[in-house]
Design a protein around this motif. Structure first.
Motif, mmCIF file in Angstrom:
data_model
loop_
_atom_site.group_PDB
_atom_site.id
_atom_site.type_symbol
_atom_site.label_atom_id
_atom_site.label_comp_id
_atom_site.label_asym_id
_atom_site.label_seq_id
_atom_site.Cartn_x
_atom_site.Cartn_y
_atom_site.Cartn_z
ATOM 1 N N GLU A 214 38.854 40.472 24.287
ATOM 2 C CA GLU A 214 40.198 40.969 24.569
ATOM 3 C C GLU A 214 41.005 39.859 25.220
ATOM 4 O O GLU A 214 40.498 39.154 26.087
ATOM 5 N N ILE B 232 33.111 41.478 20.883
ATOM 6 C CA ILE B 232 34.511 41.837 21.048
ATOM 7 C C ILE B 232 35.132 40.979 22.153
ATOM 8 O O ILE B 232 34.523 40.755 23.188
ATOM 9 N N THR C 196 42.873 42.896 20.868
ATOM 10 C CA THR C 196 41.412 42.995 20.767
ATOM 11 C C THR C 196 40.928 42.355 19.465
ATOM 12 O O THR C 196 41.342 42.753 18.380
ATOM 13 N N LYS D 130 47.649 44.000 25.326
ATOM 14 C CA LYS D 130 46.316 43.425 25.097
ATOM 15 C C LYS D 130 46.046 43.301 23.600
ATOM 16 O O LYS D 130 46.432 44.167 22.824
ATOM 17 N N ILE E 244 32.570 47.466 25.820
ATOM 18 C CA ILE E 244 33.978 47.796 25.580
ATOM 19 C C ILE E 244 34.076 49.136 24.845
ATOM 20 O O ILE E 244 35.100 49.790 24.859
#
Lengths: 185, 125
Positions: free
Chosen positions: B79, B77, B89, B87, B69
């Protein structure tokens, strides 16, 4: 940064196969106590590499960031096998696919545990439904075989793998199959 | 022992659910699974999301994986894409954070602010 389990290297190599647009990935684990060996191979029918790239990917410092197809994964896998008295080989043909094999000496101090290979296969299968996976796992005389093409045939084209009930079935099936290899009923 | 016959039964049982699913836009959970993510512990996080989604029978949620990412130091991570929303994160995700993300964000629609990249960057610099 390093991988604690062989199965994490396998997961990492599978990501390369996915990036190489493979439609078929075969994962093979072979453990022989008699030969004191653990062999792992991941082969795919992805885009493959030419000789130049193939030489480059084993070197951690030569990967170009713009292509970002491969990075530290292959050198780390290689180092882990070689540190455990084993071997590593990478064969690839442009347009045909890539095969990565790593061997470990089981009794070696630095042989990492195989780890949770079921989790590696499970996550890869569920998240990449468009790819057929064949997973073979042998421990001495016992063998477990998991072929997603068989699952696909049974489920038909309309039922996705990532449906909760199907996910649960696949997870359990893998766990049971692997458990059987290691002496479970 | 799990059998293919059981799978056949699942197929028959779930055809209705699939038709229902086709009509609704899915929520996507995307976990970074490049070398950096895997080494940082992304696999158990991915599995935890899959388990939670299966356990709660959330048929409108798709758990997927992606490559790097781009902020490797904050891996694992995750999302989350909810249809029609921006979005979100999450960074440095561990399996024990997954239950809360699923309950509060995926089911109830409220992002878990403390786990987001924005919150992390504001409090760790």
């Amino acid at each position: 940064m390093m991988m604690k389990e062989i199965s994490l290297h396998v997961l990492d190599i599978i990501q390369n196969s996915i990036a190489a647009q493979a439609s078929f990935i075969e994962i093979c684990i072979e453990i022989s106590h008699e030969c004191d060996k653990l062999l792992v191979s991941v082969s795919d029918n992805g885009c493959g590499m030419d000789e130049q790239l193939r030489k480059r990917v084993e070197n951690p410092y030569a990967t170009s960031r713009t292509t970002r197809k491969v990075g530290l994964g292959i050198p780390m896998f290689k180092a882990s096998a070689e540190a455990a008295g084993g071997m590593f080989s990478l064969t690839s043909k442009l347009g045909e696919g890539t095969c990565i094999q790593a061997g470990y000496k089981l009794s070696h101090w630095d042989c990492p545990p195989l780890g949770d290979i079921a989790q590696t296969v499970y996550t890869s299968v569920i998240c990449n439904e468009n790819i057929n996976f064949l997973y073979l796992h042998r421990v001495d005389a016992r063998e477990f075989r998991f072929d997603t093409r068989e699952i696909r045939r049974t489920l038909g084209e309309d039922v996705p793998f990532n449906l909760p009930e199907v996910m649960a079935w696949i997870k359990e099936y893998l766990a049971e199959g692997i458990h059987t290899l290691y002496g479970g009923a | 022992m799990k059998t293919l016959q059981e799978l056949e039964e699942i197929r028959k049982r779930t055809l209705d659910a699939i038709n229902l699913r086709k009509d609704t836009e899915a929520i996507r959970v995307v976990v970074g699974m490049a070398t950096c993510g895997i080494a940082a512990g992304a696999r158990p996080v991915l599995t935890a999301f899959m388990d939670e989604v299966a356990k709660r029978n959330l048929s409108n949620v798709v758990v997927a994986q992606t490559g790097c990412i781009g902020v490797c130091r904050l891996e694992p991570i995750v999302e989350i894409y909810r249809p029609g929303e921006e979005k979100v994160t999450y960074v440095k995700v561990t399996p024990d954070m997954v239950g809360r993300i699923v309950t509060e964000h995926i089911v109830n629609g409220n992002a878990v602010r403390d786990y987001t990249i924005g919150y992390y960057e504001a409090h760790n610099n």
